[in-house]
Design a protein around this motif. Structure first.
Motif, PDB file in Angstrom:
ATOM      1  N   LEU A 209       0.830  -1.201   0.000  1.00 35.76           N
ATOM      2  CA  LEU A 209       0.000   0.000   0.000  1.00 35.76           C
ATOM      3  C   LEU A 209       0.868   1.256   0.000  1.00 35.76           C
ATOM      4  N   ILE A 227      -7.310   3.665   2.121  1.00 34.56           N
ATOM      5  CA  ILE A 227      -7.715   2.687   1.119  1.00 34.56           C
ATOM      6  C   ILE A 227      -8.365   3.331  -0.111  1.00 34.56           C
ATOM      7  N   ILE A 268      -4.629  -4.115  -1.394  1.00 38.18           N
ATOM      8  CA  ILE A 268      -5.975  -3.696  -0.967  1.00 38.18           C
ATOM      9  C   ILE A 268      -6.847  -4.918  -0.708  1.00 38.18           C
ATOM     10  N   GLY A 272      -6.696  -4.616   2.985  1.00 32.03           N
ATOM     11  CA  GLY A 272      -7.567  -3.439   3.016  1.00 32.03           C
ATOM     12  C   GLY A 272      -9.006  -3.773   3.369  1.00 32.03           C
ATOM     13  N   TYR A 283     -14.575  -3.198   2.926  1.00 31.63           N
ATOM     14  CA  TYR A 283     -13.342  -2.435   2.756  1.00 31.63           C
ATOM     15  C   TYR A 283     -13.225  -1.419   3.888  1.00 31.63           C
TER      16      TYR A 283
END
Length: 426
Positions: A209, A227, A268, A272, A283
């Motif tokens: 990330l 995110i 992600i 995430g 998410y």
């Protein structure tokens, strides 16, 4: 044909399509013409400077969002194409000055929100590092090319800026060890500065990330892996790969963009997301990579609610679960009142809903009646001013923040056009 003539023809055509809702058309006309009339300044170096509204500086994010709805006009008018291309050229000129800054002056005047650094570059209005600030210029450049064929935005500054963006993204994947970026604002609100002497809250490096100091609200992140901004990065890195292959024939940068896109997307989808009892797998808005998650959404785009609007290739079941969470009181910034229900922001007072978030809700639903309902609600909550605001009180829309906020006007215009079936090729 002049911009005004093209605008008049477009508005006349839309009036024919909206005879059943003239009040929505009237508001669209005000919002759509406002940005070109009040925020756009053509510079001597063939670039375009776009202020955000009641603040006399150009945000990389806001300026791209403000001009995006005019791509429909750009299909018919070369002057509009060059106006938007000029903004892209200016954005990349600014990125080449300082790739960590989020907002810039129209000249090296030294004007700024706050003198955060005694050696601050005089072009820089503010130096808050936000991943989305580097995504929006690529998105605008791509959408202009994809929808109109315009390529004048792809100059040397674009390539230099792209290399800086890729370098920053790679560096900020390892923020703890490799980044020299710091931001300290003294004697201010805690969301306006970063902890640990400007380094920000601790994150786990090497997750894939990209770290962001600040959210698109310009508020500091609680956990450094934002995110929605990483989702946006996945999309624009895909755009960049296409640009580099088709426009520049640069396989090396294209492959670098592709590899980074895949890394971030995998990250992600791996770390995430988190499980909730009520909504299932969702998410997260932010994470630190160590297992801490922030479950919320903010009105500013990129947001979790906007993931489909941004073009993120989500897990559709997780996206649906997340949407249910966001549009419920499980999201601490979802507010309901006599005037409206929707998402607000910690950037504005409690119980203040944002017109931007209402527009995003409409843009991300497949239900045309819901789009119409949201447009009607937006039109009914202008506080009597006939334009969009930043946030307004869900119980009393005459209480609002920012009387003149061009990004919000643009988002109403975009939803209105979307309701009529106008969409951009992506």
């Amino acid at each position: 044909m002049s911009i005004q003539e093209t605008m008049d023809d477009f508005l006349e055509m839309l009036k024919e399509q909206t005879k059943e809702c003239p009040h929505l058309m009237e508001l669209f006309t005000t919002c759509y013409t406002n940005t070109l009339d009040t925020t756009v300044k053509r510079m001597e170096n063939n670039t375009t400077h776009v202020i955000t509204g009641d603040i006399p500086a150009m945000w990389l994010r806001d300026s791209a969002a403000q001009l995006r709805p005019y791509i429909f006009l750009a299909k018919e008018n070369e002057e509009v194409r060059e106006l938007i291309a000029g903004l892209v050229r200016r954005q990349f000129f600014c990125i080449c000055i300082d790739e960590y800054a989020n907002a810039f002056n129209d000249s090296p005047s030294g004007a700024c929100w706050e003198k955060d650094d005694p050696n601050q570059n005089p072009w820089v209005w503010e130096r808050k590092f936000e991943v989305d600030s580097l995504c929006y210029p690529i998105q605008l450049a791509y959408l202009l090319w994809k929808n109109t064929g315009c390529t004048t935005q792809f100059n040397e500054d674009f390539q230099s800026g792209v290399q800086k963006i890729l370098e920053v993204f790679r560096t900020e994947q390892h923020h703890e060890e490799k980044s020299s970026y710091r931001f300290c604002r003294h004697n201010g609100y805690y969301r306006d500065t970063l902890s640990r002497d400007g380094k920000g809250a601790l994150v786990k490096s090497g997750t894939g990330l990209i770290w962001s100091g600040f959210r698109p609200s310009d508020d500091a992140c609680t956990y450094g892996y934002l995110i929605p901004s990483n989702m946006f990065a996945v999309t624009v890195l895909g755009y960049l790969e296409k640009i580099e292959r088709k426009i520049y024939g640069n396989g090396e940068i294209a492959e670098a963009a592709k590899a980074l896109k895949e890394e971030v997307h995998t990250a992600i989808e791996t770390i995430g997301k988190t499980f909730t009892e009520e909504f299932g797998m969702v998410y997260a808005y932010e994470t630190d990579g160590f297992g801490m998650y922030n479950l919320m959404d903010d009105a500013n785009v990129p947001s979790l609610l906007a993931m489909n609007y941004l073009g993120y290739p989500s897990d559709k079941e997780v996206e649906a679960n997340t949407r249910r969470l966001l549009l419920s009181e499980a999201n601490p910034f979802y507010f309901k009142g006599a005037k409206a229900a929707g998402i607000g922001s910690p950037h504005t007072p409690s119980n203040y809903i944002w017109h931007i978030a209402m527009a995003v809700q409409g843009l991300t639903t497949g239900d045309r009646e819901e789009k119409r309902r949201i447009l009607e609600n937006m039109a009914a909550t202008t506080g009597g001013k006939g334009v969009m605001h930043e946030g307004f009180c869900c119980e009393d829309d005459t209480r609002y923040t920012r009387e003149w906020f061009s990004w919000a006007n643009a988002m109403y215009a975009e939803l209105f056009l979307n309701y009529l079936g106008y969409t951009l090729d992506k």
